[in-house]
Design a protein around this motif. Structure first.
Motif, PDB file in Angstrom:
ATOM      1  N   ASP A  58       0.854  -1.188   0.000  1.00 11.24           N
ATOM      2  CA  ASP A  58       0.000   0.000   0.000  1.00 11.24           C
ATOM      3  C   ASP A  58       0.890   1.238   0.000  1.00 11.24           C
ATOM      4  O   ASP A  58       1.678   1.448   0.922  1.00 11.24           O
ATOM      5  CB  ASP A  58      -0.898   0.004   1.234  1.00 11.24           C
ATOM      6  CG  ASP A  58      -1.878  -1.158   1.231  1.00 11.24           C
ATOM      7  OD1 ASP A  58      -2.398  -1.471   0.145  1.00 11.24           O
ATOM      8  OD2 ASP A  58      -2.099  -1.760   2.304  1.00 11.24           O
ATOM      9  N   MET A  59       0.754   2.072  -1.025  1.00  7.29           N
ATOM     10  CA  MET A  59       1.558   3.285  -1.161  1.00  7.29           C
ATOM     11  C   MET A  59       0.653   4.497  -0.996  1.00  7.29           C
ATOM     12  O   MET A  59      -0.463   4.524  -1.490  1.00  7.29           O
ATOM     13  CB  MET A  59       2.257   3.325  -2.524  1.00  7.29           C
ATOM     14  CG  MET A  59       3.104   2.097  -2.823  1.00  7.29           C
ATOM     15  SD  MET A  59       3.895   2.180  -4.461  1.00  7.29           S
ATOM     16  CE  MET A  59       5.055   3.516  -4.202  1.00  7.29           C
ATOM     17  N   SER A  60       1.173   5.504  -0.303  1.00  6.88           N
ATOM     18  CA  SER A  60       0.397   6.733  -0.106  1.00  6.88           C
ATOM     19  C   SER A  60       1.334   7.923  -0.069  1.00  6.88           C
ATOM     20  O   SER A  60       2.526   7.799   0.223  1.00  6.88           O
ATOM     21  CB  SER A  60      -0.402   6.662   1.201  1.00  6.88           C
ATOM     22  OG  SER A  60       0.455   6.515   2.321  1.00  6.88           O
ATOM     23  N   ILE A  61       0.750   9.090  -0.376  1.00  7.80           N
ATOM     24  CA  ILE A  61       1.475  10.360  -0.381  1.00  7.80           C
ATOM     25  C   ILE A  61       0.798  11.299   0.605  1.00  7.80           C
ATOM     26  O   ILE A  61      -0.432  11.353   0.683  1.00  7.80           O
ATOM     27  CB  ILE A  61       1.491  10.989  -1.790  1.00  7.80           C
ATOM     28  CG1 ILE A  61       2.442  10.220  -2.719  1.00  7.80           C
ATOM     29  CG2 ILE A  61       1.915  12.455  -1.741  1.00  7.80           C
ATOM     30  CD1 ILE A  61       2.451  10.738  -4.134  1.00  7.80           C
ATOM     31  N   SER A  62       1.608  12.035   1.343  1.00  6.21           N
ATOM     32  CA  SER A  62       1.072  13.023   2.279  1.00  6.21           C
ATOM     33  C   SER A  62       1.949  14.266   2.251  1.00  6.21           C
ATOM     34  O   SER A  62       3.146  14.175   1.956  1.00  6.21           O
ATOM     35  CB  SER A  62       1.008  12.447   3.702  1.00  6.21           C
ATOM     36  OG  SER A  62       2.298  12.092   4.153  1.00  6.21           O
ATOM     37  N   PRO A  63       1.386  15.447   2.543  1.00  4.78           N
ATOM     38  CA  PRO A  63       2.195  16.667   2.597  1.00  4.78           C
ATOM     39  C   PRO A  63       3.267  16.560   3.674  1.00  4.78           C
ATOM     40  O   PRO A  63       3.047  15.979   4.734  1.00  4.78           O
ATOM     41  CB  PRO A  63       1.169  17.758   2.936  1.00  4.78           C
ATOM     42  CG  PRO A  63      -0.154  17.182   2.527  1.00  4.78           C
ATOM     43  CD  PRO A  63      -0.048  15.712   2.764  1.00  4.78           C
ATOM     44  N   SER A  64       4.436  17.111   3.396  1.00  2.48           N
ATOM     45  CA  SER A  64       5.542  17.035   4.338  1.00  2.48           C
ATOM     46  C   SER A  64       6.523  18.167   4.074  1.00  2.48           C
ATOM     47  O   SER A  64       6.671  18.615   2.938  1.00  2.48           O
ATOM     48  CB  SER A  64       6.255  15.683   4.223  1.00  2.48           C
ATOM     49  OG  SER A  64       7.445  15.660   4.959  1.00  2.48           O
ATOM     50  N   VAL A  65       7.194  18.596   5.112  1.00  2.00           N
ATOM     51  CA  VAL A  65       8.215  19.638   4.970  1.00  2.00           C
ATOM     52  C   VAL A  65       9.541  19.029   4.533  1.00  2.00           C
ATOM     53  O   VAL A  65      10.262  19.582   3.703  1.00  2.00           O
ATOM     54  CB  VAL A  65       8.386  20.410   6.294  1.00  2.00           C
ATOM     55  CG1 VAL A  65       9.519  21.418   6.182  1.00  2.00           C
ATOM     56  CG2 VAL A  65       7.088  21.095   6.674  1.00  2.00           C
ATOM     57  N   GLU A  66       9.888  17.856   5.079  1.00  2.00           N
ATOM     58  CA  GLU A  66      11.191  17.264   4.847  1.00  2.00           C
ATOM     59  C   GLU A  66      11.204  16.247   3.716  1.00  2.00           C
ATOM     60  O   GLU A  66      12.266  15.866   3.244  1.00  2.00           O
ATOM     61  CB  GLU A  66      11.685  16.597   6.130  1.00  2.00           C
ATOM     62  CG  GLU A  66      11.875  17.585   7.280  1.00  2.00           C
ATOM     63  CD  GLU A  66      12.362  16.896   8.532  1.00  2.00           C
ATOM     64  OE1 GLU A  66      12.408  15.640   8.538  1.00  2.00           O
ATOM     65  OE2 GLU A  66      12.699  17.602   9.496  1.00  2.00           O
ATOM     66  N   GLY A  67      10.056  15.741   3.289  1.00  2.00           N
ATOM     67  CA  GLY A  67      10.042  14.736   2.235  1.00  2.00           C
ATOM     68  C   GLY A  67      10.447  13.374   2.766  1.00  2.00           C
ATOM     69  O   GLY A  67      10.159  12.997   3.897  1.00  2.00           O
ATOM     70  N   GLY A  68      11.163  12.590   1.946  1.00  2.00           N
ATOM     71  CA  GLY A  68      11.629  11.283   2.362  1.00  2.00           C
ATOM     72  C   GLY A  68      10.622  10.186   2.131  1.00  2.00           C
ATOM     73  O   GLY A  68       9.479  10.414   1.724  1.00  2.00           O
ATOM     74  N   THR A  69      11.071   8.947   2.387  1.00  2.00           N
ATOM     75  CA  THR A  69      10.249   7.756   2.189  1.00  2.00           C
ATOM     76  C   THR A  69      10.287   6.897   3.444  1.00  2.00           C
ATOM     77  O   THR A  69      11.340   6.722   4.047  1.00  2.00           O
ATOM     78  CB  THR A  69      10.751   6.932   0.988  1.00  2.00           C
ATOM     79  OG1 THR A  69      10.682   7.741  -0.191  1.00  2.00           O
ATOM     80  CG2 THR A  69       9.926   5.677   0.792  1.00  2.00           C
ATOM     81  N   GLU A  70       9.146   6.351   3.815  1.00  6.19           N
ATOM     82  CA  GLU A  70       9.038   5.444   4.953  1.00  6.19           C
ATOM     83  C   GLU A  70       8.492   4.109   4.463  1.00  6.19           C
ATOM     84  O   GLU A  70       7.462   4.055   3.802  1.00  6.19           O
ATOM     85  CB  GLU A  70       8.114   6.026   6.019  1.00  6.19           C
ATOM     86  CG  GLU A  70       7.865   5.103   7.200  1.00  6.19           C
ATOM     87  CD  GLU A  70       6.858   5.681   8.181  1.00  6.19           C
ATOM     88  OE1 GLU A  70       6.483   4.966   9.132  1.00  6.19           O
ATOM     89  OE2 GLU A  70       6.442   6.843   7.983  1.00  6.19           O
ATOM     90  N   VAL A  71       9.223   3.032   4.776  1.00  2.00           N
ATOM     91  CA  VAL A  71       8.805   1.684   4.400  1.00  2.00           C
ATOM     92  C   VAL A  71       8.437   0.936   5.674  1.00  2.00           C
ATOM     93  O   VAL A  71       9.306   0.620   6.490  1.00  2.00           O
ATOM     94  CB  VAL A  71       9.917   0.940   3.642  1.00  2.00           C
ATOM     95  CG1 VAL A  71       9.429  -0.441   3.203  1.00  2.00           C
ATOM     96  CG2 VAL A  71      10.384   1.741   2.436  1.00  2.00           C
ATOM     97  N   GLN A  72       7.162   0.662   5.863  1.00  2.00           N
ATOM     98  CA  GLN A  72       6.681  -0.067   7.027  1.00  2.00           C
ATOM     99  C   GLN A  72       6.740  -1.571   6.754  1.00  2.00           C
ATOM    100  O   GLN A  72       6.209  -2.042   5.753  1.00  2.00           O
ATOM    101  CB  GLN A  72       5.249   0.347   7.357  1.00  2.00           C
ATOM    102  CG  GLN A  72       5.109   1.762   7.902  1.00  2.00           C
ATOM    103  CD  GLN A  72       5.515   1.856   9.372  1.00  2.00           C
ATOM    104  OE1 GLN A  72       5.695   0.845  10.039  1.00  2.00           O
ATOM    105  NE2 GLN A  72       5.661   3.080   9.857  1.00  2.00           N
ATOM    106  N   ILE A  73       7.400  -2.319   7.662  1.00  2.00           N
ATOM    107  CA  ILE A  73       7.512  -3.770   7.518  1.00  2.00           C
ATOM    108  C   ILE A  73       7.015  -4.404   8.813  1.00  2.00           C
ATOM    109  O   ILE A  73       7.788  -4.866   9.643  1.00  2.00           O
ATOM    110  CB  ILE A  73       8.967  -4.197   7.243  1.00  2.00           C
ATOM    111  CG1 ILE A  73       9.588  -3.312   6.153  1.00  2.00           C
ATOM    112  CG2 ILE A  73       9.047  -5.652   6.813  1.00  2.00           C
ATOM    113  CD1 ILE A  73      11.046  -3.568   5.920  1.00  2.00           C
ATOM    114  N   PRO A  74       5.708  -4.393   9.048  1.00  2.00           N
ATOM    115  CA  PRO A  74       5.197  -4.955  10.295  1.00  2.00           C
ATOM    116  C   PRO A  74       5.344  -6.484  10.307  1.00  2.00           C
ATOM    117  O   PRO A  74       5.214  -7.123   9.259  1.00  2.00           O
ATOM    118  CB  PRO A  74       3.718  -4.542  10.286  1.00  2.00           C
ATOM    119  CG  PRO A  74       3.385  -4.361   8.835  1.00  2.00           C
ATOM    120  CD  PRO A  74       4.641  -3.877   8.179  1.00  2.00           C
TER     121      PRO A  74
END
Length: 542
Positions: A58-74
């Motif tokens: 599941d990929m999503s985009i949200s507003p952010s000041v710093e940007g970057g990518t987060e990969v959740q691996i529960p």
């Protein structure tokens, strides 16, 4: 008074009745509504689902000041990548596992590699689809919201155009600042025992960090192996010729440090632990029992004395079956040669003396003298030394050009620097005018090697002193990776929340990327400032 208030109100009313003021307020409202529509549309509808290896990501985009990518691996944790600049943050959730794909991976081990090879195309396609979806959602939401509020075709159209510009500009900025090699230096957050399995082999990453596709494939393969193993979570097997050291320092009698060290030694398959001193607080005989945990680690424990450690503590460490005390001596482990020397000053009372009055006292300090003594020992030895160990960074300048790597502690602050190159020795004689000029090749010497210094934070969270602040001092340690040529390739900085906290982070760092500038002023090394210990070193309260 009332007349003045009424007059001011009348003036404000007349101002807002002017045409330009009304137009300004209308456009301000259009901008506000349009930006609101962009945020709402992006948050609610900028989502998509793609297949990456065995996962439904599941990929999503949200507003952010710093940007970057987060990969959740529960339930293993998450990886944070400095992949691009703001104002858009990409989140990838690998929580959904496709049953058919997983069964195929279990039945066919080669399918894991195939899944990794297709990961680049899968992610690229998914990001493009997500960008288009975000652009459309932002424009549609802005149009609907402005239509409900303004009921004016021109203002609705203006809101739509503004949403297009803002969203398209944000996506363009993210695409223009993308850093593909950021996947080689992930920051891990989650359970400590899972970190090496998720992040993978630092040796291979360090050798190939510029090849984005390979790293993404390896990441997918690592996570796939974790999810497809039934019994236990596997630890990624490193190359057979990789030597891994765990650098700890300044334990300061913290009993919780040993449990963390044992966990890292086991999960990272550590070859040896390196301790750069201040293992206790006062150096008393009553503290000698604290070092008994060294014998339970099961790997060599290389130690140099800190300014809080007495000779009695050093002797207690030496009595441990797996301990190696370095005091102007060397040792070789897995082909890696280490040299070290203890801190020449024993200052457990935390007293603060004024700094030296002149540079001569600083140059002749016992700290620099000890550093010069170790440098002389290294030069006179028959074996090339790969790593030098000292406690105080103020001991390091004489080692510049002598060894490629210096490990230190004392400051309770993690730092990386490159020591200033040593000054060339002045010529002892001057050739007479009639002497023939030397040939260009005569007397040519190779430039001295670059010396990197890694200063470790406090693995003990500064002991009891770590609780004096509003937030407890975190526990810090690092895993260092050396290849078959005894060259440092990468290191993992591990940080645990201080006493009473549970958060864990790990940052992978590749040697050679974003190289720090050499330190030219010896007094500036690792924060050696006017607040000093006797003879110019840092205050003994640390």
């Amino acid at each position: 008074m009332n007349k003045k208030i009424l007059s001011a109100r009348a003036a404000v009313r007349r101002t807002w009745q002017r045409p330009w003021a009304r137009r300004l307020s209308v456009w301000a409202a259009v901008v506000t509504v349009s930006l609101t529509g962009v945020v709402v549309g992006t948050m609610l509808f900028a989502q998509s689902e793609i297949a990456v290896g065995p996962f439904r990501a599941d990929m999503s985009i949200s507003p952010s000041v710093e940007g970057g990518t987060e990969v959740q691996i529960p339930p293993l944790g998450s990886l944070h990548l400095d992949s691009h600049d703001g104002p858009i943050h990409l989140k990838v959730d690998l929580g959904s596992l496709d049953q058919e794909r997983t069964e195929a991976l279990i039945d066919d081990p080669t399918a894991i590699s195939a899944a990794g090879q297709s990961a680049v195309d899968d992610v690229t396609k998914g990001v493009l689809q997500l960008g288009l979806r975000a652009l459309g959602a932002a424009i549609v939401c802005a149009l609907i919201l402005s239509a409900l509020i303004f009921r004016n075709i021109r203002r609705v159209a203006a809101s739509g155009v503004l949403a297009l510009v803002v969203t398209g500009g944000g996506l363009g900025l993210a695409a223009g600042t993308i850093r593909p090699d950021s996947i080689s230096e992930p920051r891990y957050e989650g359970l400590l025992v899972n970190a090496p399995a998720v992040v993978g082999d630092a040796r291979r990453i360090a050798d190939n960090y510029g090849r984005y596709a390979d790293q993404l494939q390896q990441l997918v393969s690592n996570v796939s192996r974790i999810y497809t193993t039934v019994s236990t979570l596997p630890v990624f097997e490193p190359a057979g010729n990789t030597t891994r050291l765990l650098h700890v320092s300044d334990l300061h009698l913290n009993p919780t440090s040993w449990g963390v060290i044992r966990t890292v030694v086991k999960q990272w398959d550590i070859d040896a632990v390196v301790d750069t001193g201040d293992i206790v607080d006062w150096g008393s005989n009553a503290e000698t029992s604290y070092v008994s945990d060294i014998g339970q680690l099961g790997v060599p424990y290389v130690y140099v004395r800190g300014n809080h450690d007495s000779l009695a503590i050093q002797a207690a460490v030496a009595r441990q079956k797996n301990a190696i005390v370095l005091d102007d001596t060397t040792v070789t482990i897995n082909g890696l040669t280490l040299a070290g020397i203890g801190d020449p000053e024993f200052t457990p009372d935390k007293s603060e003396d004024p700094p030296p009055d002149n540079a001569d006292e600083l140059v002749s300090s016992p700290l620099l003298t000890s550093g010069e003594r170790l440098a002389t020992t290294i030069r006179g030895g028959k074996t090339k030394v790969d790593v030098a160990l000292v406690h105080d960074p103020a001991m390091a300048p004489p080692l510049s050009g002598v060894v490629p790597l210096v490990l230190a502690g004392h400051t309770h602050k993690r730092e990386v620097s490159v020591l200033a190159a040593p000054s060339p020795a002045p010529s002892s004689s001057v050739a007479p005018p009639s002497a023939p000029a030397p040939s260009p090749s005569a007397g040519v010497t190779e430039p001295p090697q670059k010396t990197r210094m890694l200063v470790q934070g406090s693995t003990g969270g500064a002991g009891l002193r770590g609780l004096e602040k509003e937030e407890p001092t975190p526990l810090m340690m690092s895993v260092l990776y050396f290849d078959e040529t005894q060259t440092l390739k990468a290191y993992d900085d591990i940080q645990l929340g201080g006493t009473g906290e549970q958060n864990v982070t790990m940052q992978r760092n590749l040697v050679g990327k974003d190289e720090p500038e050499p330190t030219t002023d010896p007094s500036a090394i690792s924060g050696v400032t006017p607040e000093t210990r006797p003879n110019g070193s840092l205050p003994p309260g640390r």
